[in-house]
Scaffold this motif. Structure first.
Motif, mmCIF file in Angstrom:
data_model
loop_
_atom_site.group_PDB
_atom_site.id
_atom_site.type_symbol
_atom_site.label_atom_id
_atom_site.label_comp_id
_atom_site.label_asym_id
_atom_site.label_seq_id
_atom_site.Cartn_x
_atom_site.Cartn_y
_atom_site.Cartn_z
ATOM 1 N N GLY A 1 0.805 -1.218 0.000
ATOM 2 C CA GLY A 1 0.000 0.000 0.000
ATOM 3 C C GLY A 1 0.832 1.258 0.000
ATOM 4 N N GLU A 2 0.200 2.343 0.438
ATOM 5 C CA GLU A 2 0.852 3.649 0.492
ATOM 6 C C GLU A 2 1.393 3.893 1.896
ATOM 7 O OE1 GLU A 2 -1.755 6.457 -2.357
ATOM 8 O OE2 GLU A 2 -2.941 5.406 -0.834
ATOM 9 N N LEU A 3 2.400 4.755 1.986
ATOM 10 C CA LEU A 3 2.956 5.074 3.294
ATOM 11 C C LEU A 3 1.919 5.856 4.092
ATOM 12 C CD1 LEU A 3 5.649 4.760 4.912
ATOM 13 C CD2 LEU A 3 6.117 7.134 4.290
ATOM 14 N N ALA A 4 1.726 5.455 5.344
ATOM 15 C CA ALA A 4 0.692 6.080 6.174
ATOM 16 C C ALA A 4 1.069 5.946 7.642
ATOM 17 C CB ALA A 4 -0.670 5.428 5.907
ATOM 18 N N PHE A 5 0.385 6.712 8.479
ATOM 19 C CA PHE A 5 0.567 6.572 9.927
ATOM 20 C C PHE A 5 -0.722 6.940 10.636
ATOM 21 C CE2 PHE A 5 2.167 10.780 8.746
ATOM 22 C CZ PHE A 5 1.529 11.633 9.633
ATOM 23 N N THR A 6 -0.882 6.445 11.859
ATOM 24 C CA THR A 6 -2.040 6.749 12.677
ATOM 25 C C THR A 6 -1.727 6.404 14.122
ATOM 26 O OG1 THR A 6 -4.449 6.492 12.833
ATOM 27 C CG2 THR A 6 -3.175 4.480 12.510
ATOM 28 N N ILE A 7 -2.574 6.868 15.041
ATOM 29 C CA ILE A 7 -2.430 6.544 16.460
ATOM 30 C C ILE A 7 -3.790 6.158 17.011
ATOM 31 C CG2 ILE A 7 -0.508 8.145 16.715
ATOM 32 C CD1 ILE A 7 -2.420 10.024 18.257
ATOM 33 N N GLY A 8 -3.798 5.522 18.163
ATOM 34 C CA GLY A 8 -5.050 5.158 18.814
ATOM 35 C C GLY A 8 -4.789 4.245 19.986
ATOM 36 N N LYS A 9 -5.829 3.502 20.353
ATOM 37 C CA LYS A 9 -5.726 2.473 21.384
ATOM 38 C C LYS A 9 -6.149 1.149 20.769
ATOM 39 C CE LYS A 9 -8.375 4.966 24.135
ATOM 40 N NZ LYS A 9 -9.147 5.427 25.314
ATOM 41 N N TYR A 10 -5.467 0.075 21.122
ATOM 42 C CA TYR A 10 -5.811 -1.210 20.520
ATOM 43 C C TYR A 10 -6.972 -1.882 21.245
ATOM 44 C CZ TYR A 10 -2.536 -2.999 24.086
ATOM 45 O OH TYR A 10 -1.889 -3.274 25.249
ATOM 46 N N GLU A 11 -7.350 -1.364 22.422
ATOM 47 C CA GLU A 11 -8.567 -1.787 23.101
ATOM 48 C C GLU A 11 -8.990 -0.673 24.031
ATOM 49 O OE1 GLU A 11 -7.405 -5.420 25.020
ATOM 50 O OE2 GLU A 11 -6.793 -4.397 26.863
ATOM 51 N N GLN A 12 -10.212 -0.749 24.511
ATOM 52 C CA GLN A 12 -10.731 0.329 25.337
ATOM 53 C C GLN A 12 -9.899 0.493 26.614
ATOM 54 O OE1 GLN A 12 -12.890 2.583 24.775
ATOM 55 N NE2 GLN A 12 -13.881 1.814 22.910
ATOM 56 N N ALA A 13 -9.624 1.762 26.937
ATOM 57 C CA ALA A 13 -8.900 2.109 28.161
ATOM 58 C C ALA A 13 -9.175 3.570 28.463
ATOM 59 C CB ALA A 13 -7.401 1.862 27.997
ATOM 60 N N GLU A 14 -8.961 3.952 29.707
ATOM 61 C CA GLU A 14 -9.178 5.351 30.081
ATOM 62 C C GLU A 14 -8.100 6.242 29.479
ATOM 63 O OE1 GLU A 14 -9.304 5.677 34.288
ATOM 64 O OE2 GLU A 14 -11.251 4.679 34.492
ATOM 65 N N GLY A 15 -8.491 7.506 29.214
ATOM 66 C CA GLY A 15 -7.522 8.488 28.769
ATOM 67 C C GLY A 15 -7.360 8.528 27.258
ATOM 68 N N GLU A 16 -6.378 9.285 26.809
ATOM 69 C CA GLU A 16 -6.129 9.466 25.388
ATOM 70 C C GLU A 16 -4.626 9.498 25.132
ATOM 71 O OE1 GLU A 16 -7.975 13.167 24.461
ATOM 72 O OE2 GLU A 16 -6.483 14.381 25.524
#
Length: 451
Positions: free
Chosen positions: A421-436
């Motif tokens: 694919g194309e070069l890309a990036f992202t952030i997040g949480k892999y499962e529910q948890a408090e905070g950001e």
């Protein structure tokens, strides 16, 4: 050569034959024969000097093509003189018949000046870049207060391929120890002989060693060359090079030379509705390349994931990832991953990134959070490397060894037959948890690599 000054007193005082030396042969061998009084000692009813003559006569009469011979002796003219050292023939200065005649004329008489003899042998080499060898044959220890081990080391250090070998002929333990030292310091080999047959075998073995064809020098490995193909340090707003899938404008902002991103939701390339997947719309370079993303941030939820790699959709991607896991009871860690999804089938390699291992036994939560906090100001470089059809991941947190070498974490490679694919990036949480999770991306770079 470094021996000339030290040899003038020795060589000139004994009337050594000095000749104009020929060009260096493929292999140069200077024999040093002990002709001191102790060589009259007998083994099986035969004087050691007679045995040595017999064995060496056979050697000198069968010299291989490409080998040039010199001959030196000591202790054969004066009963008590430590300068009784004679170059009987310089390299290539005598025929085999002449060498054998000189050998047969020796009459053991005096002392054992091994150090001085080694120095004189070194003086016979016209060049330091040939295959130069000294072969010392002795039945005893240095008796003139010299340091033959030091001289052997100096000889070995004087040439690219200069070696000092030693053959102990009917020696006691003290003499053997010194002769072994000479061979060791001279980058050569030691051979022990107790009788005529063993002396013949020993000299044949050392000749085989010195005349062996050296291993060819390995071809120099060309260092990889690289050139910067793309670079964005986010000094201005995201331009036409970038597109954002599932954009949430409240969760990203270009400010103060960084792309600031936050996410409190479950995300990542494998989540179909993941917000703010930032995609580079330029084609990647042909051939091999390195893609690097540098960032700082607040990585606090304990379920954080940062992905930087090649992305087509939620079922097809190949990416680097940094992820955290915070738990009680010494069970906190961060991992570095190489993750591939092909039509939803996952393959991955992971290594510990913070903490000594995964799972329990890694780190307590407090020290782990302190480690993560360091990267609020200390950048992390996360990289995806393409070599052929293989892709591996590396990361650098800024840590170094005691000697100043960077500590770089690296995964095993994954293979993709086609570009994922194309070069890309992202952030997040892999499962529910408090905070950001909040990330400040300082730069994205692609480097074209030619190996």
């Amino acid at each position: 050569m470094r021996f000339r000054a030290t040899l003038s007193a020795i060589v000139l005082s004994v009337g050594a034959v000095v000749t104009t030396l020929p060009a260096a042969a493929a292999t140069n061998v200077v024999y040093i024969l002990d002709a001191s009084n102790s060589m009259w000692g007998q083994i099986d009813g035969t004087a050691k000097i007679e045995t040595a003559r017999e064995v060496m006569t056979d050697l000198l009469g069968n010299v291989s093509d490409g080998t040039t011979i010199g001959l030196l002796a000591y202790g054969h003219r004066s009963e008590g003189a430590c300068d009784d050292i004679e170059v009987l023939a310089g390299l290539g200065a005598a025929t085999p018949a002449d060498l054998i005649a000189k050998l047969n004329a020796l009459k053991p008489t005096g002392k054992t000046p091994i150090a001085g003899a080694l120095q004189a042998a070194g003086e016979t080499f016209a060049t330091n870049d040939a295959n130069n060898n000294v072969i010392l044959i002795s039945d005893g220890i240095e008796t003139c207060n010299g340091d033959p081990c030091a001289v052997a080391a100096e000889l070995a250090g004087a040439g690219v391929d200069t070696k000092v070998h030693a053959v102990g002929f009917d020696v006691d333990s003290a003499a053997r120890e010194q002769l072994e030292c000479i061979a060791d310091k001279g980058n050569g080999s030691y051979y022990n002989a107790s009788n005529a047959s063993e002396l013949k075998v020993a000299l044949a073995e050392v000749v085989d060693v010195v005349e062996a064809t050296p291993e060819p020098e390995p071809e120099p490995v060309a260092e990889p060359t690289s050139s910067q193909y793309f670079f964005d340090d986010f000094d201005t707003d995201l331009g036409e090079d970038w597109a954002i899938n599932n954009a949430n404008e409240d969760a990203y902002l270009v400010e103060d030379g960084s792309l600031l991103m936050i996410n409190s939701a479950v995300g990542g390339f494998g989540v179909e509705a993941a917000q703010n997947i930032v995609v580079l719309k330029r084609p990647l370079p042909d051939g091999d390349w390195d893609a690097n993303m540098v960032f700082t941030g607040e990585i606090k939820t304990g379920r954080d994931v940062i992905m930087f790699g090649l992305y087509t959709d939620s079922q097809n991607f190949l990416t680097s990832q940094v992820y955290t896991s915070i738990g009680c009871c010494n069970c906190s860690s961060a991992g570095l991953g190489n993750l591939k999804s092909s039509k939803g089938v996952l393959t991955q390699f992971n290594v510990p990134f913070i903490g000594s291992q995964f799972g329990c036994g890694a780190m307590e939560e407090g020290p782990f959070r302190a480690e993560l906090a360091e990267n609020e100001t200390q950048p992390i470089r996360l990289s995806l490397h393409k070599r052929g059809r293989s892709y591996h991941v590396s990361a650098f947190r800024g840590d170094k060894t005691e000697t100043g070498e960077p500590i770089v974490f690296t995964t095993d490679p994954l293979t993709s037959l086609r570009s994922p694919g194309e070069l890309a990036f992202t952030i997040g949480k892999y499962e529910q948890a408090e905070g950001e999770i909040m990330l400040m991306i300082d730069s994205v770079e692609i480097v074209s690599v030619n190996e």
